[in-house]
Design a protein around this motif. Structure first.
Motif, PDB file in Angstrom:
ATOM      1  N   THR A   1      19.474  -5.874  -1.567  1.00 55.86           N
ATOM      2  CA  THR A   1      18.463  -6.143  -0.548  1.00 55.86           C
ATOM      3  C   THR A   1      19.110  -6.753   0.699  1.00 55.86           C
ATOM      4  OG1 THR A   1      17.985  -8.316  -1.478  1.00 55.86           O
ATOM      5  CG2 THR A   1      16.676  -6.479  -2.285  1.00 55.86           C
ATOM      6  N   ASP A   2      18.417  -6.597   1.820  1.00 53.72           N
ATOM      7  CA  ASP A   2      18.917  -7.105   3.102  1.00 53.72           C
ATOM      8  C   ASP A   2      18.849  -8.632   3.157  1.00 53.72           C
ATOM      9  OD1 ASP A   2      19.317  -4.513   3.964  1.00 53.72           O
ATOM     10  OD2 ASP A   2      17.284  -4.369   4.804  1.00 53.72           O
TER      11      ASP A   2
ATOM     12  N   LYS B   1       9.449 -10.573  -7.740  1.00 53.07           N
ATOM     13  CA  LYS B   1       9.491 -10.419  -6.282  1.00 53.07           C
ATOM     14  C   LYS B   1      10.926 -10.575  -5.788  1.00 53.07           C
ATOM     15  CE  LYS B   1       4.716 -11.517  -5.247  1.00 53.07           C
ATOM     16  NZ  LYS B   1       3.760 -12.288  -4.424  1.00 53.07           N
ATOM     17  N   ILE B   2      11.416  -9.503  -5.173  1.00 47.15           N
ATOM     18  CA  ILE B   2      12.808  -9.497  -4.736  1.00 47.15           C
ATOM     19  C   ILE B   2      13.005 -10.473  -3.575  1.00 47.15           C
ATOM     20  CG2 ILE B   2      13.222  -7.160  -5.533  1.00 47.15           C
ATOM     21  CD1 ILE B   2      12.831  -6.212  -2.660  1.00 47.15           C
ATOM     22  N   LYS B   3      14.251 -10.919  -3.461  1.00 43.36           N
ATOM     23  CA  LYS B   3      14.632 -11.896  -2.453  1.00 43.36           C
ATOM     24  C   LYS B   3      15.830 -11.365  -1.672  1.00 43.36           C
ATOM     25  CE  LYS B   3      15.257 -15.183  -5.500  1.00 43.36           C
ATOM     26  NZ  LYS B   3      14.834 -14.525  -6.732  1.00 43.36           N
ATOM     27  N   PRO B   4      16.196 -12.018  -0.574  1.00 43.42           N
ATOM     28  CA  PRO B   4      17.369 -11.574   0.190  1.00 43.42           C
ATOM     29  C   PRO B   4      18.642 -11.536  -0.667  1.00 43.42           C
ATOM     30  CG  PRO B   4      16.086 -13.152   1.458  1.00 43.42           C
ATOM     31  CD  PRO B   4      15.494 -13.139   0.082  1.00 43.42           C
ATOM     32  N   ASN B   5      19.442 -10.495  -0.474  1.00 44.58           N
ATOM     33  CA  ASN B   5      20.755 -10.332  -1.116  1.00 44.58           C
ATOM     34  C   ASN B   5      20.687 -10.169  -2.631  1.00 44.58           C
ATOM     35  OD1 ASN B   5      22.138 -10.630   1.406  1.00 44.58           O
ATOM     36  ND2 ASN B   5      21.793 -12.842   1.271  1.00 44.58           N
ATOM     37  N   ASP B   6      19.520  -9.795  -3.169  1.00 42.86           N
ATOM     38  CA  ASP B   6      19.426  -9.480  -4.598  1.00 42.86           C
ATOM     39  C   ASP B   6      20.209  -8.196  -4.892  1.00 42.86           C
ATOM     40  OD1 ASP B   6      17.988 -11.564  -5.622  1.00 42.86           O
ATOM     41  OD2 ASP B   6      16.046 -10.542  -5.562  1.00 42.86           O
ATOM     42  N   ILE B   7      20.922  -8.166  -6.007  1.00 45.28           N
ATOM     43  CA  ILE B   7      21.565  -6.944  -6.501  1.00 45.28           C
ATOM     44  C   ILE B   7      20.669  -6.377  -7.590  1.00 45.28           C
ATOM     45  CG2 ILE B   7      23.606  -5.920  -7.561  1.00 45.28           C
ATOM     46  CD1 ILE B   7      24.142  -7.061  -4.821  1.00 45.28           C
ATOM     47  N   ILE B   8      20.059  -5.230  -7.316  1.00 41.41           N
ATOM     48  CA  ILE B   8      19.116  -4.612  -8.248  1.00 41.41           C
ATOM     49  C   ILE B   8      19.794  -3.411  -8.904  1.00 41.41           C
ATOM     50  CG2 ILE B   8      16.882  -3.462  -8.470  1.00 41.41           C
ATOM     51  CD1 ILE B   8      16.109  -4.955  -5.835  1.00 41.41           C
ATOM     52  N   THR B   9      19.784  -3.371 -10.229  1.00 38.70           N
ATOM     53  CA  THR B   9      20.380  -2.241 -10.944  1.00 38.70           C
ATOM     54  C   THR B   9      19.391  -1.702 -11.959  1.00 38.70           C
ATOM     55  OG1 THR B   9      21.421  -3.745 -12.534  1.00 38.70           O
ATOM     56  CG2 THR B   9      22.770  -2.998 -10.675  1.00 38.70           C
ATOM     57  N   ILE B  10      19.463  -0.405 -12.190  1.00 40.51           N
ATOM     58  CA  ILE B  10      18.728   0.236 -13.286  1.00 40.51           C
ATOM     59  C   ILE B  10      19.769   0.762 -14.249  1.00 40.51           C
ATOM     60  CG2 ILE B  10      17.165   2.079 -13.961  1.00 40.51           C
ATOM     61  CD1 ILE B  10      15.776   1.813 -11.316  1.00 40.51           C
ATOM     62  N   VAL B  11      19.693   0.322 -15.502  1.00 34.92           N
ATOM     63  CA  VAL B  11      20.690   0.679 -16.506  1.00 34.92           C
ATOM     64  C   VAL B  11      20.036   1.456 -17.634  1.00 34.92           C
ATOM     65  CG1 VAL B  11      22.166  -1.301 -15.971  1.00 34.92           C
ATOM     66  CG2 VAL B  11      20.387  -1.539 -17.689  1.00 34.92           C
ATOM     67  N   MET B  12      20.829   2.308 -18.267  1.00 33.91           N
ATOM     68  CA  MET B  12      20.377   3.098 -19.415  1.00 33.91           C
ATOM     69  C   MET B  12      21.443   3.040 -20.491  1.00 33.91           C
ATOM     70  SD  MET B  12      17.375   4.350 -18.679  1.00 33.91           S
ATOM     71  CE  MET B  12      16.324   4.589 -17.235  1.00 33.91           C
ATOM     72  N   SER B  13      21.091   3.518 -21.682  1.00 39.08           N
ATOM     73  CA  SER B  13      22.030   3.475 -22.801  1.00 39.08           C
ATOM     74  C   SER B  13      22.982   4.662 -22.806  1.00 39.08           C
ATOM     75  CB  SER B  13      21.265   3.424 -24.128  1.00 39.08           C
ATOM     76  OG  SER B  13      20.435   4.557 -24.259  1.00 39.08           O
TER      77      SER B  13
END
Length: 350
Positions: free
Chosen positions: A27-28, A73-85
Motif C-alpha cells: 500500500t501507498d 482495514k489496510i494501513k500505509p505501507n502494508d505488505i499484502i500477500t495471497i498465498v496458496m498451498s
C-alpha cells in the motif's frame, strides 16, 4: 510473485505443506483505511468479494506475513500477500469429454475414483487427457472451472499410476475449506498396497523426511530428521501375508510426494511392480523358472505400482459433518492378489 519452478520440482512442492505466494501488493504511504476485501477485489482480475472473503477465512490472505480477516482495514505501507498451498503456474486448460468414475457429487464437491494411468492435472508431456481436462468438461458451467486455472477445484492429488479416491471442490468456499483440512492434516486417507516381502511386525509407523533423491531427481528418498526433505509419517498394517509379498494398509499422517512408495522402500518392502522404486524386479522368492514366469504374469496383470487410495474422510464444507468414502480394490490389483493366494495355496498342497 512466485519464482519460476522447474517441472520436476513442481510435483514435490504441490503436495508439501508450504505456502506459495500468488499475489503481492504494497500500500501507498498515504493509504487511507480500507477493508482489505474491497482493496483486493479492485486489483485482482476475475476476483469477487466472496472469493476474497473465502480466501481470508482459510488464512490465505496475509498482511505483513500475518493472516487477517476480510474486514481488516489496510494501513500505509502494508505488505499484502495471497498465498496458496501450491505454486503459481500458467497453463491453459482444454475441456475434454472424458468419462469419470464419480461415486458421489453434491453442490459443493465431487468425489472421483481415479483410474490408474490417468494423470491428475496437465503438466510437462501431459497437456491433455488428464483428470482436470475431464473435470473442465464435466463442470464447465461452474465459475470455478475456467481455462486460466491449472488446478480448478483440486486440493490434493495422487500419482498417475495410483488408483483411488480424490475430492474436488466445486466452489471457491469449498476449495478453501477442504484445502485447509489437508494443510492442517485433519483429513484422513488410507491406501492399500501390495509390497515385496513380509514385514516383521503386524503394524508399524515409518517416520523419515521425504525429499528429492540426490542420485535420481525422479525419485523421492528418505532422509534422517534434519534440514533435507520434509517431515513425513506413514502408519502401516499387514492385512494379508501372501508368501513373498504382503497386502498392507497405509494411513497417511502427512502427504508428501511418493510418500508411501519411498517409505515402504526405505524399510525394505518396495511396492510390487513399482518401476521407479525398484519393485518391478523379482525381489523375493525362489530361483525356479516357473516362479519367475509366475511373477512376470502378475506384472502383466498389474502393469503399475500396486497402490490404491481406498478411503477418504473430511469435514463437509457446508454441513460441517464428518463424511467418509470407501472404494473397492480395483480389478488389476485383485487379480494379482488372487494369483498370489493361488500360488501360496499350491505351495501348501505340495
Amino acid at each position: 510473485m512466485t519464482e519460476h519452478i522447474q517441472e520436476d520440482e513442481f510435483e514435490e512442492l504441490e503436495e508439501s505443506n508450504e505456502l506459495y505466494e500468488h499475489y503481492r501488493f504494497e500500500t501507498d504511504p498515504g493509504q487511507k483505511p480500507l477493508r482489505i476485501d474491497k482493496f483486493l477485489v479492485n486489483r485482482i482480475e476475475n476476483s469477487s468479494r466472496n472469493k476474497i472473503q473465502d480466501a481470508a477465512a482459510a488464512g490465505n490472505i496475509r498482511v505483513n506475513d500475518i493472516p487477517v480477516k476480510s474486514n481488516y482495514k489496510i494501513k500505509p505501507n502494508d505488505i499484502i500477500t495471497i498465498v496458496m498451498s501450491f505454486p503459481r503456474r500458467e497453463l491453459k486448460i482444454i475441456a475434454e469429454d472424458i468419462p469419470l468414475n464419480i461415486p458421489y457429487e453434491d453442490d459443493d464437491l465431487i468425489i472421483i475414483n481415479k483410474n490408474p494411468g490417468m494423470v491428475v492435472h496437465p503438466g510437462h508431456g501431459n497437456y491433455t487427457g488428464t483428470m482436470v481436462n475431464a473435470l473442465a468438461w464435466h463442470l464447465k458451467d461452474l465459475p470455478l472451472f475456467n481455462s486460466e486455472d491449472p488446478r480448478p477445484g483440486l486440493v490434493h492429488r495422487i500419482d498417475k499410476d495410483t488408483s483411488g479416491l480424490l475430492v474436488v471442490a466445486k466452489t471457491e468456499h469449498a476449495k478453501n475449506f477442504l484445502a485447509r483440512q489437508f494443510f492442517e492434516k485433519t483429513s484422513s486417507r488410507t491406501y492399500v498396497a501390495i509390497v515385496w516381502g513380509q514385514p516383521k511386525e503386524e503394524e508399524g509407523t515409518i517416520v523419515g523426511n521425504v525429499g528429492r533423491s540426490l542420485q535420481d531427481r525422479k525419485q523421492m528418498a528418505v532422509f534422517p530428521e534434519g534440514d533435507r526433505g520434509k517431515h513425513a509419517v506413514t502408519h502401516y498394517k499387514v492385512l494379508e501375508r501372501l508368501g513373498y509379498v504382503s497386502l498392507v494398509e497405509c494411513r497417511l499422517e502427512t502427504g508428501r510426494t511418493h510418500q508411501i512408495r519411498a517409505h515402504m522402500k526405505h524399510i525394505g518392502h518396495p511396492l510390487f511392480n513399482d518401476e521407479r522404486y525398484g519393485g518391478h524386479h523379482i525381489l523375493k522368492g525362489t530361483t525356479f523358472t516357473k516362479y519367475k514366469q509366475f511373477v512376470q504374469n502378475c506384472f502383466k496383470i498389474l502393469p503399475r505400482q500396486a497402490l490404491h487410495a481406498k478411503t477418504l474422510g473430511f469435514v463437509h464444507p457446508t454441513s460441517k459433518e464428518s463424511i467418509s468414502f470407501n472404494t473397492e480394490i480395483p480389478d488389476d490389483m485383485m487379480q494379482a492378489i488372487e494369483k498370489w493366494r493361488g500360488y501360496i495355496a499350491g505351495r501348501e498342497n505340495d
